[in-house]
Scaffold this active site. Structure first.
Site, mmCIF file in Angstrom:
data_model
loop_
_atom_site.group_PDB
_atom_site.id
_atom_site.type_symbol
_atom_site.label_atom_id
_atom_site.label_comp_id
_atom_site.label_asym_id
_atom_site.label_seq_id
_atom_site.Cartn_x
_atom_site.Cartn_y
_atom_site.Cartn_z
ATOM 1 N N GLU A 1 0.812 -1.222 0.000
ATOM 2 C CA GLU A 1 0.000 0.000 0.000
ATOM 3 C C GLU A 1 0.848 1.276 0.000
ATOM 4 O O GLU A 1 0.539 2.233 0.722
ATOM 5 C CB GLU A 1 -0.952 -0.008 1.206
ATOM 6 C CG GLU A 1 -1.953 -1.146 1.125
ATOM 7 C CD GLU A 1 -2.857 -1.266 2.340
ATOM 8 O OE1 GLU A 1 -4.046 -1.515 2.153
ATOM 9 O OE2 GLU A 1 -2.366 -1.140 3.495
HETATM 10 C C1 ACM Z 1 -1.926 -5.485 3.956
HETATM 11 O O1 ACM Z 1 -2.993 -5.995 4.344
HETATM 12 N N1 ACM Z 1 -1.877 -4.207 3.612
HETATM 13 C C2 ACM Z 1 -0.706 -6.255 3.874
#
Ligand code: ACM
Length: 500
Positions: free
Chosen positions: A313
């Site tokens: 992310e």
């Molecule tokens: C995640 O759930 N961002 C690894």
């Protein structure tokens, strides 16, 4: 018979007890060998039982003493250098070079229990099986031959969104060990908190660790406390993998040190639950001096081979910057003698030959990860819609999230890590991990409610041969665990799918 009463009282009162039968239970006992969880490679009951009594001893061959002491504490049976005449014996031995790291063999007869393994880790796994078989002072006779399917069976605890004390982490480690989970991944830093003292950058912990989601109390581990967690885990044959998430999920670090920001201005601490808004400054050299210090200190605290560098992310980092960053940081980890584990987005950079990608997407189709796996990148499987312990069980689960899926026990159990990811060779699969993110999780009771009973399901996917996979049998095995959880004070979700 007085010793029996004393023993029963000790067993009932102990924090780590064996399951105790309901007094006077009339129904014939289920075959305890069919209830071993995770299911072993093979198990066969025999007539009769070994009875733990006043003259029972545990004997330990070379290399077996430590595990023998642990079994002694569980069963309240002394360890002796040799079996006394007239007594019965539980004999632990490290033997047989041909046995893998955690494989073991257990033979229970009326006069003797023999547990052998190639390494102490295998004896420890065998002791977990023995604990499940024991019913008060009786261990039903039979044979077990066992070995793990995958070398990596993990659980992740997010101590960043909410902080958990050393005692709470140790409690979870005890629970993991019951199901032969051998890796604890600690998510030590995120936007909402930095949880490990880094002596060369102390404000990370003292300021960056001062809060948590919703403004709840923060906290951090001193290095001595962190070492205590690592040692506690190691004594249970659990390896700790520390994660510092980067280049995103770094608001706590950016808030602590202004120079880490591209504009030189520290943002405020963050207590919300958004993701993807923070980034380390990829083009500033101080970023890499900082990471060299952090990774160096973490490497010194970590006996295990892996450091986790996150990499998920990174929405506030351009893809070009991401590649530059991840490649450079992999080099820093290697320079400190460690290997990289990272969330699977690392495959969009250039994974080192030793880098392990942790797959967390919600689909079994990801050609880029599959291609990396075919090219030698190891993969740990944590599909968010199957293995995330923070997902709600159903619409009315009071804790957790639902962005990936609602995950009932049958969903958590109903997939095969060896064949899940289309195009990825089974040989690339190192194993499975069940992550628990803690935006909504505050207490040990919360942890347990989300982990039980799904954690044992994931543990079985990691340990047991694919040939044992059978929902109808698993739900009975799982139901048979409930009295143990009650004896241990473990909070759990009474899934309507399980005949408790
Ligand atoms: C995640 O759930 N961002 C690894």
């Amino acid at each position: 018979m007085r010793w029996r009463l004393i023993l029963a009282a000790l067993v009932a009162a102990g924090a780590s007890t064996v399951a105790v039968a309901e007094p006077g239970a009339a129904a014939p006992a289920r075959d305890a060998y069919a209830d071993i969880l995770p299911a072993p490679v093979s198990a066969r009951p025999e007539r009769g039982a070994f009875t733990i009594g006043r003259h029972t001893t545990i004997t330990a061959g070379p290399g077996a003493r430590g595990v023998a002491e642990q079994l002694s504490a569980i069963l309240h049976v002394p360890v002796a250098s040799r079996a006394p005449k007239g007594g019965n014996t539980i004999a632990l031995a490290v033997a047989g070079r041909d046995q893998g790291d955690e494989s073991y063999r257990l033979d229970v007869g009326p006069g003797r229990v023999t547990l052998t393994a190639g390494r102490a880790a295998g004896l420890f796994a065998g002791v977990q099986t023995l604990r499940q078989l024991a019913n008060g002072t009786s261990i039903p006779a039979g044979h077990v031959a066992d070995a793990p399917r995958f070398a990596y069976r993990g659980a992740m605890l997010d101590v960043a969104r909410h902080f958990f004390s050393v005692a709470q982490v140790e409690r979870y480690i005890d629970q993991l060990a019951l199901y032969k989970i051998n890796t604890l991944h600690l998510h030590l830093a995120d936007d909402q908190g930095w949880r490990i003292m880094i002596n060369s950058w102390p404000r990370l912990a003292t300021y960056g660790g001062s809060t948590a989601v919703d403004g709840d109390p923060g906290g951090y581990y001193t290095q001595a406390q962190y070492r205590a967690i690592v040692a506690y885990a190691a004594a249970r044959y659990v390896t700790v993998i520390p994660e510092i998430d980067m280049p995103g999920h770094v608001n706590a670090a950016l808030a602590s040190y202004a120079e880490l920001n591209c504009d030189g201005v520290a943002p405020p601490l963050y207590t919300g639950t958004d993701v993807g808004f923070s980034s380390l400054c990829v083009n500033k050299e101080v970023t890499y001096r900082f990471l060299d210090d952090v990774i160096g200190e973490l490497a010194a605290l970590t006996p295990g081979p892996y450091l986790h560098i996150g990499g998920d992310e990174a929405h506030a980092t351009s893809q070009a910057d991401y590649v530059t960053f991840m490649n450079r940081v992999q080099g820093i980890v290697a320079a400190h003698g460690k290997r990289v584990q990272a969330w699977h987005q690392v495959v969009t950079a250039s994974p080192l030959p030793t880098t392990v990608a942790q797959y967390w997407d919600t689909t079994n189709v990801n050609p880029q990860v599959a291609a990396a796996a075919a090219n030698g990148t190891g993969v740990v499987l944590s599909p968010a819609n199957l293995a995330y312990l923070d997902m709600k069980y159903n619409d009315s689960t009071p804790l957790g999230q639902d962005w990936a899926a609602l995950i009932e026990v049958a969903d958590a159990y109903g997939w095969d890590p060896g064949t899940y990811l289309v195009g990825a060779p089974t040989s690339a699969v190192r194993g499975v991990e069940a992550p628990l993110w803690t935006e909504t999780i505050r207490t040990s009771a919360d942890i347990e409610y989300m982990a039980f009973p799904r954690l044992p399901a994931i543990a079985e996917l990691g340990w047991s041969p694919a040939s044992t996979h059978d929902w109808a049998a698993f739900r009975l095995r799982l139901a048979a665990q409930a009295p143990r959880w009650q004896a241990l004070g473990i909070n759990f979700y009474r899934s309507p799918q399980i005949p408790w």
